[in-house]
Write an enzyme that holds these catalytic residues in place. Structure first.
Site, mmCIF file in Angstrom:
data_model
loop_
_atom_site.group_PDB
_atom_site.id
_atom_site.type_symbol
_atom_site.label_atom_id
_atom_site.label_comp_id
_atom_site.label_asym_id
_atom_site.label_seq_id
_atom_site.Cartn_x
_atom_site.Cartn_y
_atom_site.Cartn_z
ATOM 1 N N GLY A 1 0.837 -1.208 0.000
ATOM 2 C CA GLY A 1 0.000 0.000 0.000
ATOM 3 C C GLY A 1 0.866 1.251 0.000
ATOM 4 O O GLY A 1 1.897 1.284 0.668
ATOM 5 N N GLU B 1 5.860 -5.012 5.894
ATOM 6 C CA GLU B 1 6.121 -6.406 6.266
ATOM 7 C C GLU B 1 6.239 -7.351 5.046
ATOM 8 O O GLU B 1 7.157 -8.173 4.966
ATOM 9 C CB GLU B 1 4.885 -6.759 7.085
ATOM 10 C CG GLU B 1 4.789 -7.942 7.836
ATOM 11 C CD GLU B 1 3.328 -8.436 7.922
ATOM 12 O OE1 GLU B 1 2.352 -7.703 7.679
ATOM 13 O OE2 GLU B 1 3.217 -9.616 8.239
ATOM 14 N N THR C 1 4.982 2.061 6.278
ATOM 15 C CA THR C 1 3.577 1.672 6.415
ATOM 16 C C THR C 1 2.844 2.667 7.311
ATOM 17 O O THR C 1 3.368 3.094 8.338
ATOM 18 C CB THR C 1 3.368 0.249 6.998
ATOM 19 O OG1 THR C 1 1.991 0.101 7.357
ATOM 20 C CG2 THR C 1 4.196 -0.041 8.228
ATOM 21 N N ASP D 1 0.514 1.773 9.008
ATOM 22 C CA ASP D 1 0.075 0.971 10.163
ATOM 23 C C ASP D 1 1.068 1.016 11.325
ATOM 24 O O ASP D 1 0.710 0.662 12.458
ATOM 25 C CB ASP D 1 -0.134 -0.492 9.743
ATOM 26 C CG ASP D 1 -1.132 -0.645 8.606
ATOM 27 O OD1 ASP D 1 -1.907 0.295 8.375
ATOM 28 O OD2 ASP D 1 -1.132 -1.698 7.954
ATOM 29 N N MET E 1 -8.069 2.538 9.693
ATOM 30 C CA MET E 1 -7.274 1.432 9.118
ATOM 31 C C MET E 1 -6.203 0.954 10.098
ATOM 32 O O MET E 1 -6.075 1.501 11.194
ATOM 33 C CB MET E 1 -6.589 1.908 7.837
ATOM 34 C CG MET E 1 -7.440 1.835 6.598
ATOM 35 S SD MET E 1 -6.412 2.298 5.178
ATOM 36 C CE MET E 1 -7.501 1.876 3.845
ATOM 37 N N GLU F 1 -10.151 -1.178 12.225
ATOM 38 C CA GLU F 1 -10.809 -2.111 11.297
ATOM 39 C C GLU F 1 -10.602 -3.567 11.722
ATOM 40 O O GLU F 1 -11.410 -4.431 11.386
ATOM 41 C CB GLU F 1 -10.293 -1.896 9.869
ATOM 42 C CG GLU F 1 -8.788 -2.122 9.717
ATOM 43 C CD GLU F 1 -8.271 -1.904 8.312
ATOM 44 O OE1 GLU F 1 -9.038 -1.525 7.422
ATOM 45 O OE2 GLU F 1 -7.049 -2.112 8.106
ATOM 46 N N HIS G 1 -9.134 5.030 2.656
ATOM 47 C CA HIS G 1 -7.886 5.451 1.998
ATOM 48 C C HIS G 1 -7.585 6.938 2.138
ATOM 49 O O HIS G 1 -6.494 7.373 1.779
ATOM 50 C CB HIS G 1 -7.929 5.031 0.522
ATOM 51 C CG HIS G 1 -7.907 3.543 0.376
ATOM 52 N ND1 HIS G 1 -9.040 2.781 0.492
ATOM 53 C CD2 HIS G 1 -6.891 2.675 0.194
ATOM 54 C CE1 HIS G 1 -8.725 1.502 0.365
ATOM 55 N NE2 HIS G 1 -7.430 1.410 0.182
ATOM 56 N N GLN H 1 -6.879 8.231 4.738
ATOM 57 C CA GLN H 1 -5.792 8.294 5.724
ATOM 58 C C GLN H 1 -4.416 8.290 5.088
ATOM 59 O O GLN H 1 -3.465 8.808 5.630
ATOM 60 C CB GLN H 1 -5.886 7.103 6.686
ATOM 61 C CG GLN H 1 -6.999 7.254 7.669
ATOM 62 C CD GLN H 1 -7.422 5.912 8.205
ATOM 63 O OE1 GLN H 1 -7.069 5.537 9.306
ATOM 64 N NE2 GLN H 1 -8.163 5.173 7.408
HETATM 65 O O1 F6P Z 1 -1.290 -1.677 5.232
HETATM 66 C C1 F6P Z 1 -1.790 -0.439 4.881
HETATM 67 C C2 F6P Z 1 -3.273 -0.489 4.705
HETATM 68 O O2 F6P Z 1 -3.742 0.821 4.401
HETATM 69 C C3 F6P Z 1 -4.052 -1.086 5.879
HETATM 70 O O3 F6P Z 1 -4.193 -0.182 6.946
HETATM 71 C C4 F6P Z 1 -5.329 -1.482 5.203
HETATM 72 O O4 F6P Z 1 -6.002 -2.521 5.869
HETATM 73 C C5 F6P Z 1 -4.863 -1.945 3.854
HETATM 74 O O5 F6P Z 1 -3.625 -1.322 3.618
HETATM 75 C C6 F6P Z 1 -5.810 -1.609 2.738
HETATM 76 O O6 F6P Z 1 -5.345 -2.194 1.591
HETATM 77 P P1 F6P Z 1 -5.812 -1.776 0.131
HETATM 78 O O7 F6P Z 1 -5.206 -0.454 -0.190
HETATM 79 O O8 F6P Z 1 -5.292 -2.870 -0.724
HETATM 80 O O9 F6P Z 1 -7.305 -1.674 0.167
#
Ligand code: F6P
Length: 359
Positions: free
Chosen positions: A18, A111, A133, A135, A177, A230, A280, A282
């Protein structure tokens, strides 16, 4: 100053997983310092896909990276491709690095991307990692870039929701997220004055949430804001996914907790509930100055690491310094919110407040 790629040695760089605000800052920091050392830099398009057959790349020079640090997203684009899940993927990666004349590789990612990088190092590739990340769940680094921007976005949203929730006497649940780590929800929830913060690290109790709403009413506060990760889970409940699709790293798409909890709390409290999914937003848009500076410093350090041949290592923030740590240690274990940080947050729960006033 005339800068040339006099060593004729080339570094390939990719961004995977991401996107996170600050990726372009790393690319700029790496490129400027690598060129100063005399390397050429090649940007691989679409993460690991850029090293598989049919992949694409572009040369990064000083013009190409000028001022990109202020931009969100990644100029190299990204994907959740896993070369270890593609038949002959590792051989393709090796052959393409050779064909592109790249002796070194810098992988910027979380990761998953860095997990691939750690394996490729064992498979003989001169790779260096840079942690990314929103996260903030990577071990062996105090913070990952992208997290600060994402917390700012989420905190501002939660702060703003107070006026509308208060005006309508409503409960509003904000979904944040972060997958299986609650860092964003924790910090945005505290900064945003949420009355309850639900994290994946500790199961939440619906009875307690109902009690919080009632306690607030007793104190004349007819609205409640709840920040929910989430990946948070109710006591005795199961983790719910949007659907059954799984990406190349085995992840399913999380989400829906705010909507489900909104229905439950409306039934249990008789109050009107609404939910907001930040999604997204965020990680979209420009990075904060903190993330820009962290990204640039990590990128500069990554070029130093290439020069020092610190392969199989990751650039990392420890305290206020950027250091090199083993990639394997960084990807071995997810960094989740520790108990003492959860307890700090609980101090601000309304139920706890009532307990305190009773004492
Ligand atoms: O790992 C980053 C993240 O934004 C997470 O917080 C979220 O669950 C995931 O990616 C969302 O993934 P995608 O952009 O593939 O919907």
């Amino acid at each position: 100053m005339t800068i040339t790629g006099s060593k004729q040695k080339q570094i390939a760089v990719l961004t995977g997983g991401g996107d996170a605000p600050g990726l372009n800052a790393v690319i700029r920091g790496l490129t400027v310092n690598a060129i100063r050392y005399g390397y050429d830099v090649l940007g691989l398009i679409d993460g690991w896909r850029g090293l598989l057959d049919g992949g694409d790349a572009k040369t990064l020079d000083l013009d190409e990276v000028e001022n990109i640090h202020m931009m969100g997203g990644t100029i190299l684009h990204t994907s959740r491709t896993n070369p270890y899940k593609v038949e002959g993927g590792v051989e393709q990666v090796k052959e393409n690095l050779k064909r592109l004349n790249c002796e070194y590789l810098v992988a910027i990612g979380g990761e998953d991307t860095l997990g691939v990088a750690a394996k490729l190092h064992k498979d003989g590739i001169n790779v260096i990692g840079v942690p990314k990340t929103i996260d903030n769940d990577l071990s062996e680094t105090d913070y990952t870039f992208g997290f600060n921007t994402a917390v700012e976005r989420a905190a501002e949203a939660i702060q703003n929701l107070h006026t509308t929730a208060a005006s309508h006497h409503r409960i509003i649940i904000v979904e944040v997220m972060g997958r299986h780590a609650g860092w964003m929800t924790l910090e945005a929830g505290i900064a945003g004055g949420a009355s309850a913060i639900l994290l994946p690290e500790e199961e939440y109790d619906v009875d307690e949430l109902v009690q919080i709403v009632k306690n607030r009413e007793k104190r004349g506060k007819a609205y409640t804001i709840i920040a929910a990760s989430e990946g948070a889970l109710a006591k005795g409940g199961d983790l719910k996914f949007k659907d059954d699709r799984v990406d190349a790293f085995g992840h399913k798409i999380l989400g829906g907790i705010a909507e489900r909890l909104s229905k439950t709390l409306e039934e249990r409290t008789g109050k009107e509930c609404r939910h907001v999914v930040l999604g997204h937003l965020q990680r979209a848009g420009k990075p904060s100055p903190f993330d820009i500076n962290l990204g640039i410093r990590l990128g500069v350090h990554a070029a130093d690491m290439i020069e020092k041949e610190e392969f199989g290592m990751m650039a990392s923030l420890k305290g206020t310094e950027i250091v090199s740590v083993p990639l394997e240690a960084a990807v071995g274990k997810l960094k989740v919110v520790p108990k003492h940080r959860i307890n700090e947050a609980r101090l601000f729960y309304e139920l706890e407040n009532e307990k305190m006033s009773v004492m």
